[in-house]
Design an enzyme around this catalytic site. Structure first.
Site, PDB file in Angstrom:
ATOM      1  CD  GLU A 108      -0.517   9.723 -11.298  1.00  0.00           C
ATOM      2  OE1 GLU A 108      -1.556   9.636 -10.653  1.00  0.00           O
ATOM      3  OE2 GLU A 108       0.435   8.934 -11.125  1.00  0.00           O
TER       4      GLU A 108
ATOM      5  CB  THR B 158      -0.942   0.003   1.223  1.00  0.00           C
ATOM      6  OG1 THR B 158      -0.152  -0.058   2.407  1.00  0.00           O
ATOM      7  CG2 THR B 158      -1.898  -1.175   1.181  1.00  0.00           C
TER       8      THR B 158
ATOM      9  CD  GLU C 261      -5.727   2.983  -7.280  1.00  0.00           C
ATOM     10  OE1 GLU C 261      -5.184   3.734  -8.129  1.00  0.00           O
ATOM     11  OE2 GLU C 261      -5.854   3.271  -6.087  1.00  0.00           O
TER      12      GLU C 261
ATOM     13  CB  CYS D 155      -4.088   7.370  -8.406  1.00  0.00           C
ATOM     14  SG  CYS D 155      -2.718   6.687  -7.532  1.00  0.00           S
TER      15      CYS D 155
HETATM   16  C1  SIN Z   1      -5.397   6.846  -4.801  1.00  0.00           C
HETATM   17  O1  SIN Z   1      -4.923   7.942  -4.931  1.00  0.00           O
HETATM   18  O2  SIN Z   1      -4.777   5.849  -5.153  1.00  0.00           O
HETATM   19  C2  SIN Z   1      -6.760   6.611  -4.213  1.00  0.00           C
HETATM   20  C3  SIN Z   1      -7.670   7.770  -4.233  1.00  0.00           C
HETATM   21  C4  SIN Z   1      -9.050   7.471  -3.691  1.00  0.00           C
HETATM   22  O3  SIN Z   1      -9.327   6.424  -3.126  1.00  0.00           O
HETATM   23  O4  SIN Z   1      -9.895   8.346  -3.876  1.00  0.00           O
END
Ligand code: SIN
Length: 493
Positions: free
Chosen positions: A393, A161, A262, A296
């Site tokens: 990004e 994580t 993710e 993200c």
């Molecule tokens: C992330 O930035 O990976 C997750 C963002 C979110 O859960 O809104």
């Protein structure tokens, strides 16, 4: 309250842990090595945690493997009750957990407390879903057979994580895993291990058995390699960079593990001429500046139609100017520090690249006078698709404004990337909102809304933004295997 008092208070609450958790025991690294955890707002060391590697990870895998046998045999109702208890404890300790998040990650305290609620909600949601893992009965093509489908937990899960959501990215993975009977080894980011350890302490207090939740941290590549190499680990779930995600995907092939990823995004935020300007400004502000731009799903390119461009740029810049920058514990702060120097350098180099290619600074554009890793909330105009800031990004508080003429051009610009996580559109035209949503190559689309994350909806990307979905009724499938059972001789002849 100053940082030292806060640390002392968190220590006495039992939630500031500085050892890893393996098999229900709090332990140090076997060679005694530690890593320092810093407060990004001040640079001060909060505490030290064990710097672990493959030996400790292998022991965590063994304890998780042993615990899987009994945890997966519990009834769904029992697992659900433990998860519900964990949720209640997370909420009861919302303030301390929020303080820990601000301390080690930097986000403003109100935002950190919001993350605790968001994170805890995954545990509540999956405590309910635990009871709804239904199988299936298939009409048989042969009269004497009955065909069934069972859903069973995959087994031991390695959950890797990130630092930007020190709680929510853990609960979003561990909630569904535990709900269906899996056991977990969490590897939190070395920048933010303290929230993970506090959450694990509360999991123990909730009666989740020793070994069902383990936390190891330290040498990321040694831990990752040990998780990948072990045939006992049946699933890897990861939130983080696309580069690391690709390595994990390749590494998982050796033991043919299930994998959910993710990864990074490059979210377009399209503002059409027919948008409500106030709604668009509020939505773009939320989508861009949440967590100081370090998510993200943060809007990475604000693509504005030519008829509304100047008006939007002006209103948006005014709204950004009102964002107070500072230590996340100070009253009214909306933008905290970036996580570290490397993050700051990345932001600076992206802005530099854009300016050297013709972009203009409407606001900010430099380090904040607070020093350290604080960067001024920034708006750039005249940004073009070929600039670095449009290609990758930025992961910081910089909003690049790009201009488009037609709907087709906006869709082409938005899809011109390997990423496909989140996108946002602002329009008052209902047909356009459907048409553009369907044309966007993204896993999540916010229409007239900049904050779209919730535990009840599927979160995840397409293209190189990842595999699988987290949260919602779909999220639990990532932790389940299907087993087909054929019952023969069912007519008794
Ligand atoms: C992330 O930035 O990976 C997750 C963002 C979110 O859960 O809104």
């Amino acid at each position: 309250m100053d940082a030292q008092n806060l640390t002392a208070r968190l220590k006495s609450s039992g939630l500031l842990r500085s050892q890893a958790l393996i098999g229900g025991k709090w332990i140090d690294a076997y060679d005694g090595k530690t890593i320092k955890v810093h407060n990004p707002a001040t640079g001060e060391v909060i505490t030290e945690v064990p710097c672990m590697g493959s030996k400790e990870t292998n022991d965590a895998i063994s304890s998780s493997y042993d615990a899987f046998y009994s945890w997966s045999k519990r009834t769904a109702a029992e697992r659900s009750r433990h998860l519900r208890k964990w949720y209640d404890l997370l909420i009861a300790h919302r303030e301390e957990l929020g303080q820990l998040i601000t301390l080690e990650q930097g986000k403003p305290l109100t935002e950190a407390m919001g993350e605790v609620t968001y994170g805890a909600n995954f545990i509540e949601f999956f405590s309910e879903e635990a009871k709804r893992v239904y199988g299936d009965i298939i009409p048989s093509p042969l009269a004497d057979r009955r065909l069934l489908v069972l859903k069973q937990p995959v087994g031991v899960v390695g959950a890797i994580t990130p630092w930007n959501f020190p709680l929510a990215m853990i609960t979003r993975k561990v909630g569904p895993a535990l709900a269906c009977g899996c056991t977990v080894i969490i590897k939190p980011s070395e920048f933010t291990p303290l929230t993970a350890l506090a959450a694990a302490e509360l999991a123990l207090q909730a009666g989740i058995p020793p070994g069902a939740v383990n936390v190891v941290m330290g040498n990321a590549s040694d831990i990752g390699d040990a998780l990948l190499a072990s045939p006992q680990v049946r699933k890897i779930t990861f939130t983080g960079s696309t580069a690391v995600g690709k390595k994990l995907m390749a590494g998982a092939s050796a033991t043919v593990k299930k994998i959910s990823l993710e990864l990074g995004g490059n979210a377009p935020c399209i503002v059409f001429d027919d948008a409500d300007i106030d709604v668009a400004v509020k939505g773009a502000l939320g989508a861009k500046f949440r967590n100081s731009g370090q998510t993200c799903v943060c809007a990475n390119r604000i693509i504005v139609q030519e008829g509304i461009y100047e008006k939007f740029a002006d209103a948006f810049s005014k709204a950004v100017q009102n964002l107070k920058v500072g230590d996340g514990f100070s009253e009214g702060v909306a933008q905290g520090p970036l996580i570290n120097e490397a993050a700051l350098h990345k932001v600076e180099s992206f802005v530099q690249d854009a300016l050297s290619k013709g972009a203009k600074v409407l606001l900010g554009g430099k380090r904040h006078s607070l020093g350290r890793t604080f960067y001024e909330p920034t708006v750039l105009s005249d940004v073009k698709s070929e600039m670095l800031i449009s290609r990758e990004e930025v992961f910081g508080p910089v909003a690049p404004l790009l201009r488009f003429k037609t709907e087709e051009e906006a869709i082409r610009m938005a899809n011109d990337t390997n990423a496909g996580l989140a996108a946002y559109i602002f329009t008052n035209n209902v047909q356009r909102s459907w048409r553009v949503t369907e044309a966007l190559e993204y896993g999540l689309v916010g229409v007239n809304e900049g904050l779209i994350s919730t535990e009840v909806a599927p979160f995840g990307g397409i293209k190189q933004s990842g595999l699988g979905r987290e949260g919602s009724k779909y999220g639990i499938d990532e932790y389940l295997e299907l087993k087909y059972m054929c019952l023969g001789n069912m007519t008794g002849n």
